[in-house]
Structures are given as structure tokens and as C-alpha cells.
Write a protein that holds these residues in place. Structure first.
Motif, mmCIF file in Angstrom:
data_model
loop_
_atom_site.group_PDB
_atom_site.id
_atom_site.type_symbol
_atom_site.label_atom_id
_atom_site.label_comp_id
_atom_site.label_asym_id
_atom_site.label_seq_id
_atom_site.Cartn_x
_atom_site.Cartn_y
_atom_site.Cartn_z
ATOM 1 N N ASN A 63 -5.101 -6.801 -0.029
ATOM 2 C CA ASN A 63 -5.927 -6.906 -1.046
ATOM 3 C C ASN A 63 -4.804 -7.403 -2.444
ATOM 4 O OD1 ASN A 63 -7.707 -7.515 0.132
ATOM 5 N ND2 ASN A 63 -7.943 -4.767 -0.379
ATOM 6 N N SER A 64 -3.512 -7.377 -2.152
ATOM 7 C CA SER A 64 -2.169 -7.883 -3.601
ATOM 8 C C SER A 64 -1.215 -9.180 -3.438
ATOM 9 C CB SER A 64 -1.932 -6.643 -4.168
ATOM 10 O OG SER A 64 -1.193 -5.199 -3.211
ATOM 11 N N ASP A 85 -6.304 -4.558 4.962
ATOM 12 C CA ASP A 85 -5.459 -5.694 4.197
ATOM 13 C C ASP A 85 -4.931 -4.621 2.240
ATOM 14 O OD1 ASP A 85 -6.669 -7.572 5.875
ATOM 15 O OD2 ASP A 85 -8.504 -7.529 4.655
ATOM 16 N N GLY A 109 -0.785 -10.509 3.795
ATOM 17 C CA GLY A 109 -1.169 -9.549 3.085
ATOM 18 C C GLY A 109 -2.160 -9.090 3.956
ATOM 19 N N LYS A 110 -1.715 -8.887 5.376
ATOM 20 C CA LYS A 110 -2.055 -7.360 6.277
ATOM 21 C C LYS A 110 -0.644 -6.054 6.455
ATOM 22 C CE LYS A 110 -5.520 -10.226 7.806
ATOM 23 N NZ LYS A 110 -6.576 -9.344 7.237
ATOM 24 N N THR A 150 -2.393 0.714 -1.817
ATOM 25 C CA THR A 150 -3.320 1.833 -2.586
ATOM 26 C C THR A 150 -3.277 3.420 -2.240
ATOM 27 O OG1 THR A 150 -5.599 1.689 -1.227
ATOM 28 C CG2 THR A 150 -5.290 0.220 -3.535
#
Length: 505
Positions: free
Chosen positions: A313-314, A311, A293-294, A258
Motif C-alpha cells: 500500500n505504498s 499488499d 506493491g506485493k 508498516t
């Protein structure tokens, strides 16, 4: 006597080898043989290529392969030999060229003017809003070095597309490239050209808002900018000499994060990158993507360390940890476009050798940024962070920053230190200089552990505190000569590590 080059005299029916095609990305015609079918009024060669398509090229872009057989008068009477015209559906490529000698033109019949076509190299024309154009070119200008040893790299490459009406601008310094675009009002002729970015940007920035037109055609080697009140002619260079950006194309891995994650990561770490060119790998921030995912990004100059973890988150679709050391200058440019928190940023790179990726691309909402990565092993920064601390201080961040800033006025220029005395329920800050004077301020704080006196470089402690965007921070200390870390309370996973200055007794 000085030797002069002689342009060969071509004739209809000659076979020529194409040395250079119009489009640098499409070299299918390079090295192929074509037949001359006619000439333009400018003396350019009209060719019929091996695949039946036609092209119009500069005379010095071809080499004579075989002359047409000489016809006798009887053969001319018996056979009518019309000039072969290009088929209506064939794609014709038009290149700007210097006129050939009068001798060549006198031997050929007049031809209609050659019409420019979309995506030609030298010619284009579009109209747009001046404010939008000025804003977009200002973004590209930041990465262009106006004193480059390669003159074309001091220019911005402008490409207009007649079908989509988009105008794309590219700036590149061989290490960092930016591609951005905007929607024009109209694009009668599509094509590409490069123009001195400093001149064009300075003119646009001083224009009142309104519709303007930028064009370049065969009548002039310069680009013409038409405004409501005047006309400007700006020198440029043909776009076929502009180097292509190293966009990742093979063995590409693409990860998505993001805008908010990347913005917080850059904002909390880039201040700690080095400016020492002898330690080039430290002049960038080290990004790590982990399969679970880190994500983490770290920066150090050898005296301090900044680390951010989060994180993603994808889905990452990676099997091992991916390491990218990105130049700080490039990430600062990426940071400028990270406005919308939930916007997704695509990070693409290719592994071309065993040492890891060499190029990374950031695909943003308003731009695409391509940069070369820094080579070398980045320090194992996680090993530098202490696991336990004997003392911990909870204090409001902004009052502490303000106090340090006021004491900095009195700090000695040579040492630039602030001394901090940690006591129960407060911390006392002190600075002095024989020439300017001294100052003391006390700030309420919650303290865990024994009292201690410690000193910091003012720049290091200030930048560490400013990188943490929370109301309160925790300052964790072991001793006056061991690493100290600042972390946010109830916020992001940010670690700002600084080394204190050892004081003499």
C-alpha cells in the motif's frame, strides 16, 4: 638483551607526518605533514596542520619528517620566536595519550591543560535518568556477544553529543548491529568511549531510579559512573578501534512498510526457520518485494513451510522483484521494536554485486538495525504448495491447540506424535505411549470430504496453529502422506505447510 623502543625527542618547529588521525571516519590528515607548535603539560604534540587548523596528538601517532634548523645564540637574540598558538576559530582535536618521558617535558615550557571538545574519541560526560539508561542499554546488550574473540566487540560504544544532548549506543558482532539512543539531562562534554556491556548493564539494572552521571576524562583510563550513593569505575577501550557498522551508502534502494505488516509477517513465519548451520540459507526468512506493491515473507527448514503475503500500500519504486534472505536472529531483533501498527519502517539495502544485496538496514522508531544478508538460492517454496485439496476441515483454533498440548504430555518422546481421525462433524485426537499411557479427545468441526486418519509431529502442528492469530482455521488435506496446509478463516493471507508422519499399518 631485549630490544626496547625509543620514543623520538621532538622539538618546536619539527615537521612530522601524521600517521593516524583522531577521527576514524575523517582521514584527511593521514599522511599529511604538520609542524610542531608546542607541547601540552602531558607531553602531547601541538600541531599546525596543512590547512591551518590545529590538532593535539599522541607522540606515537606521528613520524618525524624533518627536524627544525638549529639556531645560533646570535639568531636567537635577533629574532624572537614565539610559540605558534592555534587560532581561536580553528577546530582543535584532542586525543588521550600516554605521557612522554620526563626528558621531553623538561625541555618544553609549561602549557595550559588541553580542553576536551565535543565528539572527542576518549572523553565525554553526561547525566541522565538511570531507568532510561538501563532500558536502552538492555536493548543493545542482546546483540553483543560477551565472549567475542575481539575484546572491543564485547563492549557497547557510547557517544554523547553536547549539541543535541542525545546519547547513542551501538552494539555490533560483525554480522548484526543495533543503534539506539536517548535524550540525556545534560551533556557538558561530548565524545565516545566503549565500555563492557555486561558490567555496565548489570550495575544499571540494580540502581534505584534517579539521576546518574557517566564520564571519562584524561585523569583516568576508566569510565566513572556516579550515582546518588556511590561511584563505580569501569574499564573500557577507546572508541577509535570500534568497527564501523556497514550502513548502506551507495546504490541504495529504500522501501517502506508498516510496522503491523512486518510484525505479522515475522510472527507467522520465523518459527519455521532452520537452526542447522550447514544449511545457512534456511536459517533466515526470505523477503520478496514486487513492483506491483506485493510483499511476501517465507521460511522453511525442509520439513515445514510458513508463508505470509500482503499488499504494501505504498510506492515501491522498483522495476523487478527484490529478494532478501534475512537471518532469523536479526528479524527477531527487529520484531522487538514493532509496537505501533501504523508506524512506517524503512528497509534500505545496496546491491554491491551481481549476486544481489549483501547488507540491509531497518530504520525503526526507536532503533536502527543493520544486518548482513544470507547468501545462496532460497528454495522455490511456492511450487511446494498444492493447488487443490480433497478434504477440508474448519475448526476452532484455540480448543485444537489445547487438546494437542494435553495429549503431548502422554506422547512418546521418540516419535512425539498425535494421531487425528477426521470424521463427519468432528475430529478425534489420540496419543499413546507404552510407558506413560494414552489419551483421546474429540473436537467439533466442519468437515468436507471423506474420512481420513493422519498423524503429525506435535511440535510442527502446534507451532503452525499458534502462528495463525484467528479464531478459526482451515486444515486442508489430500492424503496421509502429502503436504497439509493450515490457513486462517477470514483473516490474513498466511499459509502454514507441514508434512504428516506416515504411519505403519
Amino acid at each position: 638483551m631485549t630490544a626496547t623502543s625509543v620514543t623520538p625527542v621532538f622539538a618546536v618547529g619539527d615537521k612530522v607526518e601524521i600517521l593516524r588521525s583522531q577521527n576514524t571516519k575523517d582521514t584527511n590528515y593521514n599522511g599529511t605533514v604538520a609542524e610542531i607548535t608546542g607541547f601540552s603539560t602531558k607531553g602531547w604534540l601541538k600541531l599546525k596542520c596543512h590547512d591551518g587548523k590545529s590538532a593535539t596528538l599522541k607522540p606515537d601517532w606521528v613520524s618525524l619528517k624533518q627536524s627544525a634548523p638549529v639556531e645560533t645564540e646570535a639568531e636567537v637574540d635577533e629574532v624572537e620566536a614565539p610559540v605558534v598558538e592555534a587560532e581561536a576559530e580553528a577546530a582543535e582535536v584532542v586525543i588521550a595519550a600516554e605521557p612522554v618521558s620526563d626528558e621531553v617535558q623538561s625541555k618544553t615550557p609549561p602549557e595550559p591543560e588541553v580542553a576536551t571538545e565535543d565528539k572527542s574519541i576518549g572523553y565525554f560526560k553526561f547525566s541522565c535518568n538511570s531507568a532510561l539508561f538501563a532500558k536502552t542499554i538492555a536493548q543493545v546488550r542482546r546483540v553483543i556477544r560477551t565472549m567475542s574473540i575481539h575484546p572491543i566487540l564485547s563492549n557497547v560504544k557510547i557517544t554523547a553529543d553536547a549539541e543535541t544532548r542525545r546519547v547513542e549506543m551501538v552494539g555490533f558482532d560483525l554480522s548484526l548491529g543495533v543503534i539506539t539512543s536517548f535524550l540525556a539531562t545534560e551533556v557538558p562534554v561530548g565524545g565516545s568511549y566503549t565500555i563492557a556491556v555486561s558490567i555496565l548493564s548489570d550495575i544499571l539494572s540494580q540502581l534505584p531510579e534517579g539521576t546518574i552521571t557517566l564520564e571519562r576524562n584524561e585523569s583516568s583510563p576508566k569510565a566513572k559512573l556516579t550515582t546518588a550513593n556511590g561511584v563505580f569505575e569501569i574499564s573500557g577501550i577507546d572508541a577509535y578501534d570500534f568497527p564501523a557498522l556497514p550502513i548502506p551508502t551507495t546504490n541504495v534502494t529504500t522501501l517502506k512498510v508498516t510496522s503491523k505488516l512486518l510484525r505479522v509477517g515475522c510472527g507467522s513465519t520465523l518459527y519455521a526457520t532452520s537452526t542447522d548451520q550447514t544449511k545457512m540459507v534456511l536459517c533466515g526468512a526470505h523477503m520478496v518485494f514486487r513492483p506491483e506493491g506485493k510483499f511476501e515473507i517465507a521460511a522453511t527448514d525442509g520439513h515445514r513451510l510458513a508463508l505470509y503475503r500482503a499488499d504494501i500500500n505504498s510506492a515501491t519504486n522498483i522495476e523487478t522483484d527484490q529478494h532478501l534472505t534475512v537471518p532469523a536472529r536479526s528479524l527477531h531483533e527487529v520484531e522487538r521494536y514493532l509496537a505501533k501498527d501504523e508506524a512506517m519502517i524503512e528497509i534500505s539495502y545496496e546491491s554491491s554485486n551481481s549476486s544481489g544485496p549483501s547488507i540491509v538496514q531497518f530504520k525503526l522508531e526507536e532503533a536502527t538495525i543493520v544486518t548482513r544478508l544470507l547468501e545462496g538460492d532460497y528454495p522455490k517454496y511456492n511450487e511446494l504448495i498444492p493447488k487443490k485439496f480433497q478434504r477440508e476441515i474448519w475448526v476452532e483454533r484455540l480448543p485444537l491447540i489445547g487438546s494437542i498440548g494435553r495429549l503431548a504430555v502422554l506422547a512418546a518422546l521418540k516419535t512425539y506424535l498425535v494421531k487425528i481421525s477426521v470424521e463427519a462433524k468432528k475430529i478425534t485426537l489420540y496419543s499413546e505411549d507404552d510407558d506413560t499411557g494414552s489419551g483421546t479427545e474429540a473436537i467439533p468441526a466442519e468437515v468436507s470430504g471423506e474420512d481420513i486418519k493422519i498423524a503429525f509431529n506435535i511440535k510442527y502442528i502446534s507451532e503452525a496453529l499458534k502462528s495463525i492469530a484467528t479464531q478459526e482455521v482451515a486444515i486442508k488435506v489430500n492424503g496421509p502422506a502429502t503436504p497439509v496446509i493450515c490457513t486462517p478463516l477470514n483473516g490474513y493471507d498466511i499459509v502454514a505447510l507441514i508434512m504428516p508422519v506416515q504411519l505403519r499399518s
